[in-house]
Design a protein around this motif. Structure first.
Motif, PDB file in Angstrom:
ATOM      1  N   LEU A   1      -4.889   3.243   1.288  1.00 46.17           N
ATOM      2  CA  LEU A   1      -5.931   3.088   0.265  1.00 46.17           C
ATOM      3  C   LEU A   1      -6.870   4.305   0.270  1.00 46.17           C
ATOM      4  CD1 LEU A   1      -7.543   1.332  -1.801  1.00 46.17           C
ATOM      5  CD2 LEU A   1      -8.770   0.363   0.166  1.00 46.17           C
ATOM      6  N   ARG A   2      -7.231   4.751   1.461  1.00 42.70           N
ATOM      7  CA  ARG A   2      -8.154   5.882   1.581  1.00 42.70           C
ATOM      8  C   ARG A   2      -7.598   7.143   0.896  1.00 42.70           C
ATOM      9  NH1 ARG A   2     -10.793   4.478   6.109  1.00 42.70           N
ATOM     10  NH2 ARG A   2      -8.839   4.362   7.266  1.00 42.70           N
ATOM     11  N   GLU A   3      -6.265   7.257   0.878  1.00 37.15           N
ATOM     12  CA  GLU A   3      -5.631   8.441   0.260  1.00 37.15           C
ATOM     13  C   GLU A   3      -5.729   8.430  -1.262  1.00 37.15           C
ATOM     14  OE1 GLU A   3      -1.435   8.644   1.190  1.00 37.15           O
ATOM     15  OE2 GLU A   3      -1.857   8.306   3.317  1.00 37.15           O
ATOM     16  N   THR A   4      -6.033   7.290  -1.857  1.00 44.07           N
ATOM     17  CA  THR A   4      -5.976   7.196  -3.323  1.00 44.07           C
ATOM     18  C   THR A   4      -7.221   7.797  -3.959  1.00 44.07           C
ATOM     19  OG1 THR A   4      -7.113   5.072  -3.547  1.00 44.07           O
ATOM     20  CG2 THR A   4      -4.734   5.000  -3.112  1.00 44.07           C
ATOM     21  N   HIS A   5      -7.139   7.981  -5.272  1.00 47.96           N
ATOM     22  CA  HIS A   5      -8.275   8.523  -6.017  1.00 47.96           C
ATOM     23  C   HIS A   5      -9.136   7.421  -6.637  1.00 47.96           C
ATOM     24  CE1 HIS A   5      -5.631  12.318  -6.348  1.00 47.96           C
ATOM     25  NE2 HIS A   5      -6.482  12.439  -5.345  1.00 47.96           N
ATOM     26  N   ALA A   6      -8.949   6.184  -6.208  1.00 46.81           N
ATOM     27  CA  ALA A   6      -9.803   5.097  -6.732  1.00 46.81           C
ATOM     28  C   ALA A   6     -11.262   5.392  -6.398  1.00 46.81           C
ATOM     29  CB  ALA A   6      -9.376   3.767  -6.114  1.00 46.81           C
ATOM     30  N   HIS A   7     -12.153   5.121  -7.352  1.00 45.05           N
ATOM     31  CA  HIS A   7     -13.577   5.403  -7.133  1.00 45.05           C
ATOM     32  C   HIS A   7     -14.226   4.347  -6.266  1.00 45.05           C
ATOM     33  CE1 HIS A   7     -13.980   8.604 -10.258  1.00 45.05           C
ATOM     34  NE2 HIS A   7     -12.826   8.057 -10.607  1.00 45.05           N
TER      35      HIS A   7
ATOM     36  N   SER B   1       0.820  -1.213   0.000  1.00 40.78           N
ATOM     37  CA  SER B   1       0.000   0.000   0.000  1.00 40.78           C
ATOM     38  C   SER B   1       0.853   1.263   0.000  1.00 40.78           C
ATOM     39  CB  SER B   1      -0.923  -0.013   1.207  1.00 40.78           C
ATOM     40  OG  SER B   1      -0.161  -0.087   2.404  1.00 40.78           O
ATOM     41  N   GLU B   2       2.091   1.174   0.500  1.00 39.69           N
ATOM     42  CA  GLU B   2       2.962   2.367   0.504  1.00 39.69           C
ATOM     43  C   GLU B   2       3.222   2.788  -0.940  1.00 39.69           C
ATOM     44  OE1 GLU B   2       3.774  -0.572   1.777  1.00 39.69           O
ATOM     45  OE2 GLU B   2       4.465  -0.397   3.854  1.00 39.69           O
ATOM     46  N   ARG B   3       3.536   1.809  -1.772  1.00 45.71           N
ATOM     47  CA  ARG B   3       3.849   2.153  -3.175  1.00 45.71           C
ATOM     48  C   ARG B   3       2.583   2.606  -3.905  1.00 45.71           C
ATOM     49  NH1 ARG B   3       6.588  -1.069  -8.127  1.00 45.71           N
ATOM     50  NH2 ARG B   3       7.653   0.751  -9.035  1.00 45.71           N
ATOM     51  N   LEU B   4       1.466   2.001  -3.569  1.00 46.33           N
ATOM     52  CA  LEU B   4       0.190   2.442  -4.145  1.00 46.33           C
ATOM     53  C   LEU B   4      -0.030   3.927  -3.833  1.00 46.33           C
ATOM     54  CD1 LEU B   4      -2.786   2.165  -5.173  1.00 46.33           C
ATOM     55  CD2 LEU B   4      -3.367   1.327  -2.877  1.00 46.33           C
TER      56      LEU B   4
END
Ligand code: SF4
Length: 251
Positions: A146-152, A112-115
């Protein structure tokens, strides 16, 4: 691999990367490692390196060739955010997921760090679901990444569940999958851990999917929980036909 899948929550798998290295206790009995050994022994061309991380550029365009919409598990045999996968290749995988927009893609990582690091460089269309695996409380930091990402669509795979998760922060999470470990040496899962997660999902209005109890022979233990199955999916998403009308592709 580019075929139908036995995984309960997806229709097909697509593996532009194969092989991996272990990163946390959930990896101990890695299914992909077992399967890779078998495929190597069978002489499958994409597994000549066994479980050593290998990128397969010739696999990239497969979803573009599948005309029937499917829900595709991306990299069931690896982790696309592994440090040895070049950024350019990760972007190529995302490019295909954006171009073949008639499918839905489920991408799952323990890195998740790299994500989180690459999030801004990736194009996130709604058909790309992003998930992290969490096996015990020590690894809930992956959910924050994960929460930080822009995934919908954001999801959690709590499998193999190795301990209780009584304080899950489900803010921004759309879907939670829980499963016990299966196969040789399977570690036990306490039913109380499962119901506690289910109840947190119910309270938070998050879709809950109970995949399996697991055990050495998983078909003996099934997937019922308190008298029913839990097959919820994220809200507002298409139900794709599981039947695959195309011939299987060999790789
Ligand atoms: S991250 Fe996934 S694929 Fe990689 S070793 Fe762990 S369980 Fe296996």
């Amino acid at each position: 691999m580019g075929t139908g899948s036995d995984i309960e929550w997806t229709d097909a798998t697509w593996n532009p990367v194969t092989g991996c290295t272990k990163v946390s206790p959930g990896c101990k009995h890695c299914y992909a490692e077992r399967m890779a050994k078998r495929l190597t022994a069978m002489g499958q061309a994409n597994y000549v390196n066994g479980f050593k991380l290998t990128v397969h550029p010739h696999m990239l365009e497969i979803p573009l060739r599948w005309r029937t919409p499917r829900r595709i598990f991306v990299n069931s045999m690896s982790d696309v955010f592994h440090k040895d996968v070049p950024v350019a290749f990760i972007k190529d995988v995302f490019d295909v997921m954006n171009r073949a927009h008639w499918h839905e893609y489920q991408v799952l990582t323990k890195r998740s760090e790299r994500l989180a690091e690459l999030n801004r460089e990736l194009a996130w269309r709604p058909q790309i679901w992003m998930g992290v695996s969490v096996e015990s409380e020590k690894y809930t930091f992956r959910i924050d990444h994960l929460r930080e990402t822009h995934a919908h669509v954001k999801f959690l795979s709590l499998e193999p569940l190795l301990g209780p998760l009584p304080r899950l922060n489900l803010r921004g999470i759309d879907w939670v999958i829980v499963g016990g470990e299966s196969g040789p040496g399977a570690r036990p899962m306490d039913p109380a851990w499962v119901t506690e997660i289910r109840d947190q999902c119910l309270n938070a209005g998050v879709a809950f999917f109970f995949k399996q109890w697991g055990g050495v022979i998983k078909r003996r233990t099934g997937r019922g929980l308190e008298g029913r199955t839990w097959d919820e999916m994220p809200r507002g998403l298409n139900e794709f036909p599981a039947a695959l009308s195309l011939p299987q592709l060999t790789v």
